[in-house]
Design an enzyme around this catalytic site. Structure first.
Site, PDB file in Angstrom:
ATOM      1  CG  ASP A   1      -7.751  37.802 -34.049  1.00  0.00           C
ATOM      2  OD1 ASP A   1      -7.527  38.865 -33.732  1.00  0.00           O
ATOM      3  OD2 ASP A   1      -7.943  37.438 -35.099  1.00  0.00           O
TER       4      ASP A   1
ATOM      5  CB  CYS B   1     -24.360   3.762 -13.712  1.00  0.00           C
ATOM      6  SG  CYS B   1     -23.318   3.142 -12.427  1.00  0.00           S
TER       7      CYS B   1
ATOM      8  CB  CYS C   1     -18.938   2.226 -13.459  1.00  0.00           C
ATOM      9  SG  CYS C   1     -20.030   1.099 -13.148  1.00  0.00           S
TER      10      CYS C   1
ATOM     11  CG  ASP D   1      -9.865  40.364 -36.073  1.00  0.00           C
ATOM     12  OD1 ASP D   1      -9.436  41.293 -35.867  1.00  0.00           O
ATOM     13  OD2 ASP D   1      -9.281  39.720 -37.023  1.00  0.00           O
TER      14      ASP D   1
ATOM     15  CB  CYS E   1      -0.981   0.039   1.226  1.00  0.00           C
ATOM     16  SG  CYS E   1       0.009   0.221   2.690  1.00  0.00           S
TER      17      CYS E   1
ATOM     18  CG  ASP F   1      -8.229  35.634 -39.193  1.00  0.00           C
ATOM     19  OD1 ASP F   1      -8.340  36.574 -38.495  1.00  0.00           O
ATOM     20  OD2 ASP F   1      -7.690  35.755 -40.464  1.00  0.00           O
TER      21      ASP F   1
ATOM     22  CB  CYS G   1       4.449  -0.576   1.946  1.00  0.00           C
ATOM     23  SG  CYS G   1       3.297  -1.694   2.849  1.00  0.00           S
TER      24      CYS G   1
END
Length: 994
Positions: A874, A139, A142, A653, A57, A870, A60
């Protein structure tokens, strides 16, 4: 040579070649390393890796880290629990390897120093983004469970899981954790997992044809082991799939394939395997599995139905069913046997899924199904045994368990069909890519000597490819020979063919219509336009809209609430019966109060379905992103959709967005004695380094003046510089919102607007001012030019509006959205353009913050703002806006900063994006109404609230049918979005404010 098995793990052999830093003895195909957190150039420090056994775990691993860090001389120490490895950087003058091993063993664990060769590889510190298929999710609970597991793994930076696609996207550090560790972590938690792909550029997955025996596998092993640049490989003889990790600086993917095919004299045939093919196969496999289970359950349930309904009317058969065989009737034996198969063989998946959910401390729909069917089954078995022992036979409900599982599996099958349709957009995009390409092989002199067909996934940058008429272009590139027209509608949405001549760019996946073309591949693999579109759609489908957080929260508490309600129902009806609150006539024949209460309780457990709640948002978002892609609008996520439907202001723009971005110089007037040619050369030299559309127009005008050449629009600026007709420029700088400045022959030249001239003390005469005002009143931009601090001339530049600009602005106003125009241009030109398109609100771009500051000013009152642009300039505004919309023909930087990409370079798509967002969230709200109202109404009915007054009750098997169909109804509701059609220009003006 080691014998090869069916699932053969092959690694490079060191015999016959020198072991390098790139060789690895890891079991994984990635060059896995733990955190490399020290300076590799520090010769006084040393790094080792230690195999640590016995860790179970996080406590540890923390204990091991503390033991290591307490040693004098240890610089850094990190422990990977899942890999059972410790990575230690220390001063060898103070410590020995044995000291480190002893410290770990003193802490209570076993330790082994790994060989130096496995730790000396130089791997750049980076993160990878990997995709994983995750099976067994039913679902939102989960999804939450899997995301929680992934995010707690050391080395994982980000994890997103999509229920609708059964996909997980994980950003992880390969120096800490490998993809196999991620797969193992998911599987350890009870779910199924498989790696799909990552953004690695040094790995390839191949399908091998021609390996029919162990000897063939050994031959393949030998070739790969002796091939320079191959780091690791793994071959599964059963599936014929070969995974290869290689060094891209030594070996290319095509050289790898050619080497194997050539080395086997053509016996082995290799094909690059697309990850999307495997994903599609898994979708089909999941659907077919559900259908097979449903048919099996139905086949076994039909005899139960016949025994209960039909057989009592056939005396001979009914007498056989009533024949006593041992302690039970034959009828009971048959029911018990059939339902046991359905419950524990066909329904095993529900127990497995419920077990892993409970093991992870969560609950989901499978828990409800397992509890409901088990309660019915166990009660029926107990009733039989009780009857055999006492002679008092209570009714059994084996049919309930069988019908319940059958209907649930039917719902799962219909749900898998519906969910499969939501990923149609990606499948269609993948199908656009051609499977093969015609490679033109040239000699050293550049002469074509051979043409051969190769896998399109093996095309490399710089390859010359031949594209025949009617075939798909295999990769992004530049036309080097030939002339033709290309149909780019599948990418841009524009139906008109596009002329492709020498120097023109082409997009992979589009169709060459007429002539033969030779193209030089410039972008391949994940860099192509098509791949980036697929990536954007995938990212959007993986993302979660903020509204889904509510559903996730409800789902997390839903199942415990339902189980509690079921227990209250059981206790309520049982206690009510015990005190005589309802008549005995309500009880089933030979039944009792407990059985009567139990049926209501089981119905409550079964009918409650969190699936519908969890699917309400992701399925709608998935369909919307697919529909958007088909209409030329790429959506980068559910959050973008949610914000777009609430947008109040849309800021445009001007240059290149409202206008065509193809500005042209209408006039050039010199106010000194300088020759026009010299004046234009000075201006063009200054503008040659600028990316602004006006700069390109000036450069084209000057070039045409000198050479009568109209091809400058597609000519690289660098070529203009090299041609020698432009002056040498130094100290160039672009001044956003004002212009440019630089030095030519040591003298300063300024090209820009009035503000630039005033800031630099340049005098503007009355004659010049009047000329500029006249230009601006005609919606043209006046470009002032000063050289050596003297204003020498003015250029008039016009940028015509896009044809759809006016109707789009009016349409947005009809939708209740306020359009705003922002520009760094002068006020007269800006007002003239705004008046022409019908925009009432015009904002001047004020530096240094510029457009981003304007966006924030509209956000101050809480309004949601969309920005449409673009250019590179911008991108800050696109990022600052609540919704950024980048024109598809714009710069890569702008597209990266935006939430929507308008691939067709058409302003109509602004309306499409907002309209689609509104319709999507109307559908999501309707889905939530379906999901919530269904449970609010159905659970009380299942609990028997209406039984005392109306005699209405739902048997458990009917509850199962309702539960299964609830999630299907939500998915089908989302699928109705596939019928979306973008508003036509003729209908836009009829849109009413919602």
């Amino acid at each position: 040579m080691a014998p090869a098995g069916k699932d053969l793990q092959l690694t490079p052999l060191t015999a016959g070649r020198t072991t390098t830093a790139d060789d690895s003895d890891s079991d994984d195909l990635e060059d896995v390393r733990l955190l490399d957190s020290y300076d590799r150039n520090d010769a006084t420090m040393r790094r080792i890796q230690v195999r640590v056994s016995g860790m179970t775990c996080a406590a540890c691993s923390t204990s091991v880290e503390s033991a290591l860090k307490s040693l004098d001389g240890v610089s850094t120490a990190s422990v990977a629990l899942l890999q059972n490895k410790a990575d230690v950087v220390f001063n060898p003058a103070q410590l020995k390897d044995e000291d480190i091993k002893n410290a770990i063993e003193d802490a209570g664990f076993e330790a082994d120093i790994l060989p130096e060769s496995s730790t000396s590889g130089k791997v750049p510190h980076r993160t990878l983004v990997g995709q994983f298929t995750i099976g067994g999710m039913t679902c939102a609970a989960c999804v939450n469970s899997v995301e929680g597991i992934l995010r707690n793994i050391p080395g994982v930076k980000r994890a997103e899981v999509a229920l609708a696609t059964s996909l997980g996207e994980v950003e992880y550090d390969p120096s800490v954790i490998s993809k196999d560790d991620i797969v193992n972590a998911i599987e350890d938690s009870g779910f199924e997992a498989a790696f799909v792909q990552s953004n690695e550029q040094d790995k390839i997955i191949l399908e091998v044809v021609g390996v029919y025996s162990l000897i063939d596998a050994q031959v393949l092993e030998g070739m790969l082991s002796s091939m320079k640049g191959v780091r690791q490989f793994r071959f599964d003889q059963r599936s014929g799939v070969l995974d290869v990790l290689f060094d891209p600086e030594v070996l290319s993917s095509r050289s790898l394939v050619d080497g194997i095919q050539g080395g086997s004299n053509g016996k082995f045939k290799l094909h690059v395997r697309s990850p999307y093919t495997r994903m599609a196969f898994k979708d089909v496999e999941e659907t077919s599995t559900m259908f097979r289970l449903f048919l099996s359950s139905l086949f076994l349930s039909i005899p139960l139905f016949l025994m209960k309904v039909v057989c009592p009317h056939i005396p001979l058969i009914y007498s056989l069913l009533l024949w006593r065989c041992g302690p039970f009737l034959m009828d009971d034996w048959l029911k018990w046997a059939l339902v046991s198969v359905i419950q524990f063989v066909i329904g095993k998946r529900f127990y497995i899924a419920a077990g892993r959910a409970l093991r992870n401390g969560s609950t989901n729909m499978d828990v409800l199904i397992a509890v409901g069917t088990t309660a019915s089954y166990v009660y029926s078995v107990c009733a039989l045994l009780y009857g055999a022992l006492t002679g008092f036979w209570s009714p059994t409900y084996f049919e309930t368990s069988a019908m319940l599982i059958t209907f649930v599996l039917l719902g799962k099958y219909l749900e898998s069909l519906a969910k499969g349709k939501t990923s149609d957009a990606i499948k269609k995009l993948v199908e656009l890519a051609p499977p093969t390409a015609l490679l033109v092989v040239k000699d050293k002199g550049g002469k074509s000597i051979e043409e051969r067909e190769i896998d399109s996934l093996l095309v490399q940058p710089g390859d010359t490819l031949k594209v025949l008429p009617g075939t798909k272009i295999p990769a992004d590139g530049i036309v080097t020979w030939g002339s033709s027209y290309a149909n780019e509608s599948m990418v841009t949405g524009e139906s008109a063919p596009v002329l492709k001549e020498v120097g023109a760019s082409v997009i992979g996946g589009t169709i060459n219509l007429h002539g033969v073309l030779h193209i030089q591949a410039s972008k391949v693999g994940s860099d192509t336009v098509l791949s980036q579109i697929i990536s954007l759609v995938e990212t959007a489908q993986m993302s979660k809209a903020p509204i889904q957080k509510f559903a996730d929260y409800v789902a997390s508490i839903f199942v415990p609430t339902v189980v509690s309600l079921a227990l209250l129902t059981l206790l309520g009806w049982y206690i009510a019966g015990s005190i005589g609150a309802y008549p005995e006539e309500w009880l089933p024949e030979n039944g009792n109060h407990f059985v009567f209460a139990l049926m209501f309780s089981i119905s409550v457990v079964v009918i409650a379905c969190p699936c519908a709640l969890g699917l309400a948002t992701p399925t709608a978002v998935m369909v919307a992103t697919g529909v958007g892609a088909n209409n030329g609008v790429l959506i980068k996520g559910g959050d973008a959709l949610e914000r777009a439907q609430m947008v109040k202001h849309v800021i445009f723009d001007k240059t290149g967005t409202l206008t065509q971005g193809k500005a042209s110089v209408t006039t050039a007037k010199v106010f000194t004695g300088m020759q026009r040619g010299e004046f234009l050369t000075l201006v063009a030299s200054a503008e040659a380094s600028s990316e602004h559309p006006l700069a390109r127009a000036i450069l084209a005008y000057a070039r045409h003046f000198h050479f009568f050449d109209d091809s400058s629009a597609t000519t690289d600026t660098l070529n203009d510089v090299k041609s020698g007709w432009l002056f040498d420029v130094s100290d160039f700088s672009a001044l956003p919102g004002r212009g440019v400045q630089c030095l030519i022959d040591g003298k300063r030249i300024l090209v820009g607007n009035r503000k630039l001239m005033v800031e630099n003390g340049i005098d503007i005469s009355t004659e010049v001012e009047n000329f500029v005002v006249e230009l601006e009143q005609n919606a043209q931009t006046g470009i002032l030019v000063a050289y050596d601090d003297i204003l020498i001339g003015v250029l008039g530049v016009a940028d015509p509006l896009k044809r759809e600009a006016c109707v789009v602005i009016e349409g947005l106003q009809k939708m209740g959205v306020i359009p705003v125009m922002v520009t760094g241009d002068n006020w007269r030109t800006a007002r003239a353009v705004a008046k022409e398109v019908g925009i009432r609100d015009v904002k001047a771009e004020v530096m240094p913050a510029g457009k981003a500051d304007i966006v924030r000013s509209f956000q101050k009152d809480g309004s949601l703002v969309a920005m449409v642009g673009d250019g590179i300039n911008d991108s800050p505004a696109l990022a600052a806006a609540d919704v950024g919309m980048a024109i598809g023909a714009g710069t890569d930087v702008a597209i990266e900063a935006a939430n929507f990409v308008l691939m067709r370079n058409n302003l109509e798509d602004v309306i499409t994006a907002i309209d689609l967002s509104r319709k999507t969230f109307s559908r999501i709200r309707l889905n939530y109404v379906f999901a919530m109202a269904y449970n609010v109404v159905a659970i009380p009915v299942a609990a028997g609230v209406l039984y005392p007054s109306l005699g209405i009750k739902l048997p458990p098997w009917v509850s199962g049918a309702c539960m299964a169909l609830s999630s299907v109804s939500v998915v089908c509701s989302s699928l109705l979005l596939k019928r979306y059609r973008r508003p036509r220009l003729t209908a836009v003006l009829e849109i009413l404010v919602e």
